[in-house]
Design a protein around this motif. Sequence first.
Motif, PDB file in Angstrom:
ATOM      1  N   ILE A 930       0.837  -1.197   0.000  1.00  0.00           N
ATOM      2  CA  ILE A 930       0.000   0.000   0.000  1.00  0.00           C
ATOM      3  C   ILE A 930       0.874   1.250   0.000  1.00  0.00           C
ATOM      4  CG2 ILE A 930      -0.186   0.207   2.514  1.00  0.00           C
ATOM      5  CD1 ILE A 930      -3.180   0.814   2.088  1.00  0.00           C
ATOM      6  N   THR A 931       0.405   2.286  -0.670  1.00  0.00           N
ATOM      7  CA  THR A 931       1.155   3.545  -0.705  1.00  0.00           C
ATOM      8  C   THR A 931       1.065   4.253   0.641  1.00  0.00           C
ATOM      9  OG1 THR A 931      -0.790   4.703  -1.549  1.00  0.00           O
ATOM     10  CG2 THR A 931       0.737   3.809  -3.171  1.00  0.00           C
ATOM     11  N   PRO A 932       2.074   5.047   1.001  1.00  0.00           N
ATOM     12  CA  PRO A 932       2.049   5.723   2.317  1.00  0.00           C
ATOM     13  C   PRO A 932       0.837   6.632   2.488  1.00  0.00           C
ATOM     14  CG  PRO A 932       4.248   5.808   1.364  1.00  0.00           C
ATOM     15  CD  PRO A 932       3.352   5.274   0.305  1.00  0.00           C
ATOM     16  N   GLU A 933       0.345   7.209   1.398  1.00  0.00           N
ATOM     17  CA  GLU A 933      -0.794   8.121   1.523  1.00  0.00           C
ATOM     18  C   GLU A 933      -2.065   7.407   1.941  1.00  0.00           C
ATOM     19  OE1 GLU A 933       0.984   7.691  -1.140  1.00  0.00           O
ATOM     20  OE2 GLU A 933       2.101   9.537  -1.585  1.00  0.00           O
ATOM     21  N   ASN A 934      -2.110   6.083   1.740  1.00  0.00           N
ATOM     22  CA  ASN A 934      -3.336   5.332   2.012  1.00  0.00           C
ATOM     23  C   ASN A 934      -3.274   4.518   3.298  1.00  0.00           C
ATOM     24  OD1 ASN A 934      -4.350   6.271  -0.430  1.00  0.00           O
ATOM     25  ND2 ASN A 934      -3.533   4.511  -1.577  1.00  0.00           N
ATOM     26  N   VAL A 935      -2.334   4.822   4.178  1.00  0.00           N
ATOM     27  CA  VAL A 935      -2.183   4.028   5.401  1.00  0.00           C
ATOM     28  C   VAL A 935      -3.226   4.411   6.442  1.00  0.00           C
ATOM     29  CG1 VAL A 935      -0.613   3.499   7.303  1.00  0.00           C
ATOM     30  CG2 VAL A 935       0.259   3.647   4.962  1.00  0.00           C
ATOM     31  N   SER A 936      -3.654   5.655   6.470  1.00  0.00           N
ATOM     32  CA  SER A 936      -4.600   6.098   7.503  1.00  0.00           C
ATOM     33  C   SER A 936      -5.965   5.487   7.291  1.00  0.00           C
ATOM     34  CB  SER A 936      -4.709   7.626   7.473  1.00  0.00           C
ATOM     35  OG  SER A 936      -5.256   8.061   6.238  1.00  0.00           O
ATOM     36  N   SER A 937      -6.745   5.451   8.373  1.00  0.00           N
ATOM     37  CA  SER A 937      -8.077   4.863   8.311  1.00  0.00           C
ATOM     38  C   SER A 937      -8.982   5.658   7.379  1.00  0.00           C
ATOM     39  CB  SER A 937      -8.684   4.793   9.716  1.00  0.00           C
ATOM     40  OG  SER A 937      -8.780   6.102  10.277  1.00  0.00           O
ATOM     41  N   VAL A 978      -9.860  -5.240   5.124  1.00  0.00           N
ATOM     42  CA  VAL A 978      -8.503  -4.803   4.770  1.00  0.00           C
ATOM     43  C   VAL A 978      -7.671  -4.800   6.042  1.00  0.00           C
ATOM     44  CG1 VAL A 978      -7.086  -2.971   3.784  1.00  0.00           C
ATOM     45  CG2 VAL A 978      -9.403  -3.367   2.897  1.00  0.00           C
ATOM     46  N   ALA A 979      -6.640  -5.643   6.094  1.00  0.00           N
ATOM     47  CA  ALA A 979      -5.751  -5.740   7.253  1.00  0.00           C
ATOM     48  C   ALA A 979      -4.401  -5.149   6.881  1.00  0.00           C
ATOM     49  CB  ALA A 979      -5.604  -7.197   7.693  1.00  0.00           C
ATOM     50  N   LEU A 980      -4.008  -4.074   7.575  1.00  0.00           N
ATOM     51  CA  LEU A 980      -2.753  -3.392   7.282  1.00  0.00           C
ATOM     52  C   LEU A 980      -1.624  -4.000   8.089  1.00  0.00           C
ATOM     53  CD1 LEU A 980      -3.896   0.350   7.241  1.00  0.00           C
ATOM     54  CD2 LEU A 980      -3.719  -1.244   5.325  1.00  0.00           C
ATOM     55  N   LYS A 981      -0.574  -4.396   7.388  1.00  0.00           N
ATOM     56  CA  LYS A 981       0.650  -4.882   8.019  1.00  0.00           C
ATOM     57  C   LYS A 981       1.792  -4.192   7.285  1.00  0.00           C
ATOM     58  CE  LYS A 981      -1.274  -9.422   9.185  1.00  0.00           C
ATOM     59  NZ  LYS A 981      -1.130 -10.878   8.995  1.00  0.00           N
ATOM     60  N   ASP A 982       2.265  -3.099   7.890  1.00  0.00           N
ATOM     61  CA  ASP A 982       3.232  -2.213   7.240  1.00  0.00           C
ATOM     62  C   ASP A 982       4.403  -3.009   6.650  1.00  0.00           C
ATOM     63  OD1 ASP A 982       4.237   0.216   6.444  1.00  0.00           O
ATOM     64  OD2 ASP A 982       5.473   0.423   8.257  1.00  0.00           O
ATOM     65  N   PRO A 983       4.708  -2.845   5.358  1.00  0.00           N
ATOM     66  CA  PRO A 983       4.071  -1.903   4.405  1.00  0.00           C
ATOM     67  C   PRO A 983       3.020  -2.587   3.538  1.00  0.00           C
ATOM     68  CG  PRO A 983       6.107  -2.711   3.450  1.00  0.00           C
ATOM     69  CD  PRO A 983       5.927  -3.454   4.757  1.00  0.00           C
ATOM     70  N   ASP A 984       2.579  -3.781   3.926  1.00  0.00           N
ATOM     71  CA  ASP A 984       1.641  -4.539   3.096  1.00  0.00           C
ATOM     72  C   ASP A 984       0.230  -4.420   3.635  1.00  0.00           C
ATOM     73  OD1 ASP A 984       3.765  -5.342   1.548  1.00  0.00           O
ATOM     74  OD2 ASP A 984       4.101  -7.183   2.701  1.00  0.00           O
TER      75      ASP A 984
END
Length: 1013
Positions: A930-937, A978-984
């Motif tokens: 995921i791009t850094p801009e799209n990490v926030s909820s 959608v489960a965020l696991k930085d950076p995936d």
Amino acid sequence: MLGMSANSVSYNEQGSVESGVDAAPWFLCRNEDLKEMLESNKESLKLEAMKRIVGLIAKGKNASELFPAVVKNVASKNIELKKLVYVYLVRYAEEQQDLALLSISTFQRALKDPNQLIRASALRVLSSIRVPIIVPIMMLAIKEAATDLSPYVRKTAAHAIQKLFSLDPDQKEHLIEVIEKLLKDKSTLVAGSVVMAFEEVCPDRIDLIHKNYRKLCNLLVDVEEWGQVVIIHMLTRYARTQFVSPWREDAVFDENSEKAFYDSEEERRVDQSKPYIMDPDHRLLLRNTKPLLQSRNTAVVMAVSQLYWHLSPKHELSIITKSLVRLLRSHREVQYIVLQNIATMSIQRKGMFEPFMKSFYVRSTDATHIKTLKLEILTNLANEANISTILREFQTYVKSQDKAFAAATIQAIGCCATNISEVTDTCLNGLVLLLSNRDETVVAESVVVIKKLLQTQPSQHSDIIKHMAKLFDNITVPMARASILWLMGEYCEHVPKIAPDVLRKMAKTFTDEEDIVKLQIVNLAAKLYLTNSKQTKLLTQYILNLGKYDQNYDIRDRTRFIRQLIVPNEKSGALSKYARRILMAPKPAPVLQSAFKDRDRFQLGTLSHTLNSQASGYLELSDWPAVAPDQSVRNVEVVEPVRLPLRESESEENSNDSNKSSSSQSEKSSSESDSEKKKKTLKNKKLQQQKPDSKDRQKRIRSTCLRIMQHNYSLNYYLPPQIIQKTLNIMTKYILIHIVLSISSPFFVNCMCSLLHLCVFLACQFDAVSWPVRVSLQASSPVFVPETSHELLHRMTGKGLSAQYRFTRQPCIYGNSMVSLQLTLSNRTDQALENIHISEKSSTGQNIHRFNAIERLEPQASVTVSMGVDFNDSTQTANFQLCTKEDEFSVSIQPAVGELLLPITMSEADFTKEQGKLVGMNESSATITITPENVSSQSVNRKVVSVANLGVIPSGQENIYRFAGKTVSSGSLVLVSVALKDPDAMITINTEKTVMGSMLLRQVKTALTNSGP
């Protein structure tokens, strides 16, 4: 009539051709009419249209253009219509893969249809879609169909195994498990198909056949004909690996040899002194295939014949002779194959077909290839006793107008003369007489055959050589002239006066002869130079000079070689000393062999045998094993039928009643009473032994009931565990009663489905358990509504009328299954537009709620209207016509998959619960960076809801975002997490609509990986 154009032909309702003046091409008219019939609301018209379409396919017409119109009827409730639709889809599913994939969810639902034909047809269509992405779906469908109660569905599953294996060979191990299960099936309908799948997927897994060998042998007579062919070929290969050769000289044969299988140990010890006894399983195969020699199917008879040829003792081969001769009355295609196999057999077993020799006489109506094969067989059958009859028959054949057949007859005469020395002279004299025949082909072939025969006894037949030399000038066929020249040169010492004269004539015509004749002229000159150099020295030098400058390089090279070999000089060296030994060395006589002599290396009845070359997929027969493998591997534990305790108690009560009645009698002997006591004690012992067996049977019945319930209900989804247990108890008791009362089997099978519904009803009535309520799929307001509009009609195309549309993402007020759309119509002309409306005709047949007609739209004015479209949970384009008073414009709307959803609300617990039910093939997932801009909820929520009309589910876990919705048309649940696991990020979509799920997954991935708003 001859000047009629192509446009003047059309079809009437019966499908016959009619002429018209200005009719459109027949295929366009017919397709348009059929589309209208398929899109009508009357089932009778749709059914008639499908009958016509299937009729077109049967005639070889291309009906692929009708695929979109046909596939929409796949969910029809009319059974007959649905059957015809599936027939069509099986034909064109592979060509129209994209459109077929859109209906894959319908096929999956049809796999659970109560009608066995629908279930089988759905599986057939599913396996016809040759797309690797649906391999897991096909695999699951095949596994379920393999356990279906209908043998027809299980048969279809066996057919689908081969299609899936060709699509994805990596599934081999999973398919072998299904094949192993289906091989145990006792239905004759399934046996042939599963053996065909076995031969295609794992022909080397002989271990799968061991336990099923005797069952297949016993079922063979009742299996359908093409299944019999497959099973017989497979059992032939199996027998060659498991039994000892019956062709041994010390073999002992007994038709009742199965006694050796059941005899005692003492008898076996005595029998061990015998050198060989046929295995009872070997005899079982031969005995059970013997009746099939009377089959009306020629392939079955041929299969049994090859089995006996490869497996039976030599003295039993005569069994198949009459059956093979009977097949010669069939079509010429069948005759060709049968005669080829008989030709191979007749080489090794002449006595088999000698009594039927007249059946192989050539008829005037036979084709050339049939005549040639009959000649081959007659030649193989020839012996001292019947050669005179065969030669008389050959004399007639030589006069045939078929030149190729006459030439083959002369070859056959030569073979007979070679094989039977008593008639060599007779054949030679007959062939010499043919040299005066008017037909050049007959003369040429006679010369070639005579040449081969003379090599056996040249000294005794110098007169024949002289006679051939006299006829040399009249023979024009190059091969015949070359053969005579070869004979002159090879046996020039036997004709010392004629050979030089022939060379003189050849020197005159050397330049005009064919290349094959020129080479023999050079050879004749060289041999005469060595044997009669006084008369032929100058002739030889002249011919060698001619050959030195010939246009053919082979002749030039041969001439130079011969010159250096026979004419001694300083350069020739020691080689010229051996010229006579080289050129005049005795040549071995040629052996005339049958063309079918080496074909026995291939299994009879196979394509490889017919072509005399190993074909793709050919499986060679293995050699007989020196020592027979263990025959106990084919033993199957037979479960003896056990009487249930209830029946025993009844019998015991009957015995008690009889005892009571007997006690009223006045006289009974003590011996009788003692015997009765012994009987009672024995019964009690049996009853105690049978109790654990009855418990095992009750467990088996209970598991069978559970499989039946799972086939008819989604138990894990609709019924609570208490209801399931109660239903199983009721069904188990009913079946036990059925066994005790010995209710007829057909009645029992017919009432199984009704029994299931009754038991579920009783279980729910008698159990005070509240049914769980499925999560309510109530639509909520949309989280995000896009403002972007899409162009429907450009002002240039619409003659000043332009149209824009957008999705409102609101529930449609015109129907619960419709998607709500908002249209903006604009008039870009200087004149008012009147009667703007949507035509009632829709080319794709979607259910469209049209807006009310706009009577007048002023210049440079705009108006907004709403409409609804039922897309049937598909992204297929909705085509319709936007009309004004004067014009019609074809327009189309293609929705994104996210616009086919409505947002719903639910708790996090309900989300997790429902997600756990939609697993396996109902789950699609992917891992992205995921791009850094799209990490926030906020970014994740905005990206997802902008792609799809979903509701946001509150989540108590960090970095896990959940969204829920339902499809507009069918109301199927769609869950996105959608489960965020930085950076995936792990994206998971759960839904019954697998195709929609994969498309939605692709769009969500694109949205989250792209930067920007």
